[in-house]
Design a protein around this motif. Structure first.
Motif, PDB file in Angstrom:
ATOM      1  N   VAL A   1      -3.614  -0.286   7.373  1.00  0.00           N
ATOM      2  CA  VAL A   1      -2.225  -0.272   6.937  1.00  0.00           C
ATOM      3  C   VAL A   1      -1.442   0.686   7.824  1.00  0.00           C
ATOM      4  O   VAL A   1      -1.901   1.787   8.110  1.00  0.00           O
ATOM      5  CB  VAL A   1      -2.124   0.210   5.474  1.00  0.00           C
ATOM      6  CG1 VAL A   1      -0.680   0.362   5.040  1.00  0.00           C
ATOM      7  CG2 VAL A   1      -2.884  -0.710   4.546  1.00  0.00           C
ATOM      8  N   THR A   2      -0.256   0.266   8.258  1.00  0.00           N
ATOM      9  CA  THR A   2       0.659   1.167   8.949  1.00  0.00           C
ATOM     10  C   THR A   2       1.447   1.889   7.861  1.00  0.00           C
ATOM     11  O   THR A   2       2.243   1.279   7.145  1.00  0.00           O
ATOM     12  CB  THR A   2       1.628   0.386   9.864  1.00  0.00           C
ATOM     13  OG1 THR A   2       0.851  -0.326  10.825  1.00  0.00           O
ATOM     14  CG2 THR A   2       2.585   1.316  10.568  1.00  0.00           C
ATOM     15  N   LEU A   3       1.190   3.181   7.720  1.00  0.00           N
ATOM     16  CA  LEU A   3       1.835   3.949   6.657  1.00  0.00           C
ATOM     17  C   LEU A   3       3.212   4.429   7.108  1.00  0.00           C
ATOM     18  O   LEU A   3       3.359   5.021   8.172  1.00  0.00           O
ATOM     19  CB  LEU A   3       0.964   5.134   6.257  1.00  0.00           C
ATOM     20  CG  LEU A   3      -0.375   4.742   5.635  1.00  0.00           C
ATOM     21  CD1 LEU A   3      -1.245   5.967   5.402  1.00  0.00           C
ATOM     22  CD2 LEU A   3      -0.157   4.004   4.323  1.00  0.00           C
ATOM     23  N   ALA A   4       4.211   4.140   6.275  1.00  0.00           N
ATOM     24  CA  ALA A   4       5.586   4.520   6.579  1.00  0.00           C
ATOM     25  C   ALA A   4       6.320   4.775   5.270  1.00  0.00           C
ATOM     26  O   ALA A   4       5.843   4.416   4.193  1.00  0.00           O
ATOM     27  CB  ALA A   4       6.275   3.408   7.367  1.00  0.00           C
ATOM     28  N   GLN A   5       7.499   5.369   5.385  1.00  0.00           N
ATOM     29  CA  GLN A   5       8.312   5.630   4.199  1.00  0.00           C
ATOM     30  C   GLN A   5       9.110   4.403   3.770  1.00  0.00           C
ATOM     31  O   GLN A   5       9.762   4.424   2.740  1.00  0.00           O
ATOM     32  CB  GLN A   5       9.234   6.824   4.451  1.00  0.00           C
ATOM     33  CG  GLN A   5       8.440   8.117   4.557  1.00  0.00           C
ATOM     34  CD  GLN A   5       9.312   9.307   4.889  1.00  0.00           C
ATOM     35  OE1 GLN A   5      10.204   9.205   5.726  1.00  0.00           O
ATOM     36  NE2 GLN A   5       9.047  10.418   4.239  1.00  0.00           N
ATOM     37  N   SER A   6       9.017   3.335   4.536  1.00  0.00           N
ATOM     38  CA  SER A   6       9.630   2.065   4.157  1.00  0.00           C
ATOM     39  C   SER A   6       8.521   1.044   3.912  1.00  0.00           C
ATOM     40  O   SER A   6       7.385   1.241   4.338  1.00  0.00           O
ATOM     41  CB  SER A   6      10.584   1.580   5.252  1.00  0.00           C
ATOM     42  OG  SER A   6       9.889   1.443   6.470  1.00  0.00           O
ATOM     43  N   ASP A   7       8.858  -0.045   3.238  1.00  0.00           N
ATOM     44  CA  ASP A   7       7.861  -1.061   2.897  1.00  0.00           C
ATOM     45  C   ASP A   7       7.226  -1.673   4.142  1.00  0.00           C
ATOM     46  O   ASP A   7       7.912  -2.043   5.089  1.00  0.00           O
ATOM     47  CB  ASP A   7       8.492  -2.178   2.068  1.00  0.00           C
ATOM     48  CG  ASP A   7       8.765  -1.752   0.637  1.00  0.00           C
ATOM     49  OD1 ASP A   7       8.090  -0.827   0.159  1.00  0.00           O
ATOM     50  OD2 ASP A   7       9.637  -2.355  -0.006  1.00  0.00           O
ATOM     51  N   THR A   8       5.894  -1.755   4.111  1.00  0.00           N
ATOM     52  CA  THR A   8       5.117  -2.400   5.157  1.00  0.00           C
ATOM     53  C   THR A   8       4.296  -3.509   4.500  1.00  0.00           C
ATOM     54  O   THR A   8       3.603  -3.269   3.513  1.00  0.00           O
ATOM     55  CB  THR A   8       4.154  -1.391   5.832  1.00  0.00           C
ATOM     56  OG1 THR A   8       4.911  -0.329   6.395  1.00  0.00           O
ATOM     57  CG2 THR A   8       3.330  -2.053   6.905  1.00  0.00           C
ATOM     58  N   GLU A   9       4.381  -4.720   5.032  1.00  0.00           N
ATOM     59  CA  GLU A   9       3.619  -5.836   4.479  1.00  0.00           C
ATOM     60  C   GLU A   9       2.151  -5.683   4.858  1.00  0.00           C
ATOM     61  O   GLU A   9       1.819  -5.535   6.026  1.00  0.00           O
ATOM     62  CB  GLU A   9       4.161  -7.157   5.019  1.00  0.00           C
ATOM     63  CG  GLU A   9       3.524  -8.362   4.384  1.00  0.00           C
ATOM     64  CD  GLU A   9       4.141  -9.660   4.875  1.00  0.00           C
ATOM     65  OE1 GLU A   9       3.413 -10.423   5.541  1.00  0.00           O
ATOM     66  OE2 GLU A   9       5.330  -9.892   4.598  1.00  0.00           O
ATOM     67  N   VAL A  10       1.269  -5.715   3.849  1.00  0.00           N
ATOM     68  CA  VAL A  10      -0.160  -5.564   4.100  1.00  0.00           C
ATOM     69  C   VAL A  10      -0.952  -6.818   3.757  1.00  0.00           C
ATOM     70  O   VAL A  10      -2.124  -6.923   4.115  1.00  0.00           O
ATOM     71  CB  VAL A  10      -0.748  -4.348   3.339  1.00  0.00           C
ATOM     72  CG1 VAL A  10      -0.135  -3.063   3.845  1.00  0.00           C
ATOM     73  CG2 VAL A  10      -0.578  -4.487   1.839  1.00  0.00           C
ATOM     74  N   LYS A  11      -0.304  -7.752   3.056  1.00  0.00           N
ATOM     75  CA  LYS A  11      -0.997  -8.988   2.685  1.00  0.00           C
ATOM     76  C   LYS A  11       0.049 -10.063   2.445  1.00  0.00           C
ATOM     77  O   LYS A  11       1.111  -9.778   1.899  1.00  0.00           O
ATOM     78  CB  LYS A  11      -1.820  -8.770   1.415  1.00  0.00           C
ATOM     79  CG  LYS A  11      -2.654  -9.955   0.984  1.00  0.00           C
ATOM     80  CD  LYS A  11      -3.513  -9.590  -0.207  1.00  0.00           C
ATOM     81  CE  LYS A  11      -4.473 -10.698  -0.547  1.00  0.00           C
ATOM     82  NZ  LYS A  11      -5.334 -10.317  -1.683  1.00  0.00           N
ATOM     83  N   ASN A  12      -0.267 -11.310   2.861  1.00  0.00           N
ATOM     84  CA  ASN A  12       0.655 -12.413   2.628  1.00  0.00           C
ATOM     85  C   ASN A  12      -0.150 -13.680   2.385  1.00  0.00           C
ATOM     86  O   ASN A  12      -0.845 -14.158   3.269  1.00  0.00           O
ATOM     87  CB  ASN A  12       1.601 -12.599   3.818  1.00  0.00           C
ATOM     88  CG  ASN A  12       2.738 -13.547   3.499  1.00  0.00           C
ATOM     89  OD1 ASN A  12       2.581 -14.513   2.760  1.00  0.00           O
ATOM     90  ND2 ASN A  12       3.898 -13.263   4.060  1.00  0.00           N
ATOM     91  N   GLU A  13      -0.067 -14.172   1.171  1.00  0.00           N
ATOM     92  CA  GLU A  13      -0.650 -15.471   0.812  1.00  0.00           C
ATOM     93  C   GLU A  13       0.496 -16.465   0.865  1.00  0.00           C
ATOM     94  O   GLU A  13       1.342 -16.489  -0.027  1.00  0.00           O
ATOM     95  CB  GLU A  13      -1.272 -15.436  -0.585  1.00  0.00           C
ATOM     96  CG  GLU A  13      -2.499 -14.568  -0.710  1.00  0.00           C
ATOM     97  CD  GLU A  13      -3.716 -15.142  -0.003  1.00  0.00           C
ATOM     98  OE1 GLU A  13      -3.691 -16.314   0.407  1.00  0.00           O
ATOM     99  OE2 GLU A  13      -4.695 -14.404   0.137  1.00  0.00           O
ATOM    100  N   SER A  14       0.563 -17.253   1.928  1.00  0.00           N
ATOM    101  CA  SER A  14       1.729 -18.104   2.149  1.00  0.00           C
ATOM    102  C   SER A  14       1.697 -19.416   1.382  1.00  0.00           C
ATOM    103  O   SER A  14       2.702 -20.119   1.314  1.00  0.00           O
ATOM    104  CB  SER A  14       1.883 -18.393   3.643  1.00  0.00           C
ATOM    105  OG  SER A  14       0.730 -19.048   4.128  1.00  0.00           O
ATOM    106  N   THR A  15       0.576 -19.749   0.759  1.00  0.00           N
ATOM    107  CA  THR A  15       0.451 -20.997   0.011  1.00  0.00           C
ATOM    108  C   THR A  15       0.624 -20.719  -1.475  1.00  0.00           C
ATOM    109  O   THR A  15       0.009 -19.800  -2.011  1.00  0.00           O
ATOM    110  CB  THR A  15      -0.937 -21.621   0.260  1.00  0.00           C
ATOM    111  OG1 THR A  15      -1.122 -21.784   1.658  1.00  0.00           O
ATOM    112  CG2 THR A  15      -1.058 -22.966  -0.431  1.00  0.00           C
ATOM    113  N   GLY A  16       1.443 -21.515  -2.108  1.00  0.00           N
ATOM    114  CA  GLY A  16       1.626 -21.373  -3.541  1.00  0.00           C
ATOM    115  C   GLY A  16       0.354 -21.706  -4.297  1.00  0.00           C
ATOM    116  O   GLY A  16      -0.492 -22.455  -3.826  1.00  0.00           O
TER     117      GLY A  16
END
Length: 156
Positions: free
Chosen positions: A104-119
């Motif tokens: 994970v790239t740690l930052a004070q703003s939101d960083t996407e760590v996972k994306n399930e693109s299929t419903g």
């Protein structure tokens, strides 16, 4: 009277000639969106880190993700101190993090760590692990070192 009888007969005949031979009925129900996340700290680990010892991939929590989104979902992470365990303004110890085995790239703003693109319907548990290099107690200022990590689940 004869005219009234003929008109009545025509009205009855025309009403019956328009009767349908079939009909339809719409049945439907609605399912609301489920979008839920819970963080379970690893008992006795997350709040009692030994900063004098080096740790690699130390499990500090488990994040439970649950959704039925028809567009999939994503997990976002942000940290109050940008990946630093801080002792107020006196001192700090840097750390890295993995979410479900991915760095994970740690930052004070939101960083996407996972994306399930299929419903679909998802119910999943992801481990949160941190690593840091221990330092001698004499090289760190006395006090409590901390950072707050926020996890967010969103529909795509």
């Amino acid at each position: 009277m004869k005219k009234l009888f003929i008109a009545s007969t025509l009205t009855l005949m025309s009403a019956s000639s328009f009767a349908a031979t079939q009909g339809t009925l719409l049945l439907q129900g609605t399912i609301d969106q489920v979008l839920s996340l819970s963080v379970t700290p690893e008992s006795g680990v997350n709040n009692s880190l030994d900063l004098t010892s080096t740790e690699t991939d130390l499990k500090v929590a488990e994040v439970s993700e649950e959704t039925n989104s028809n567009t999939g979902y994503k997990i976002l992470v942000r940290t109050a101190n940008g990946g630093l365990l801080k002792n107020g303004s006196l001192d700090e110890v840097s750390y890295t993090m993995k979410y479900d085995g991915t760095a994970v790239t740690l930052a004070q703003s939101d960083t996407e760590v996972k994306n399930e693109s299929t419903g679909g319907v998802y119910s999943y548990a992801s481990d949160v692990e941190i690593s840091y290099t221990g330092q001698s107690a004499a090289s760190l200022t006395q006090g409590t070192y901390s950072d707050t990590v926020t996890f967010t689940i969103q529909a795509n």
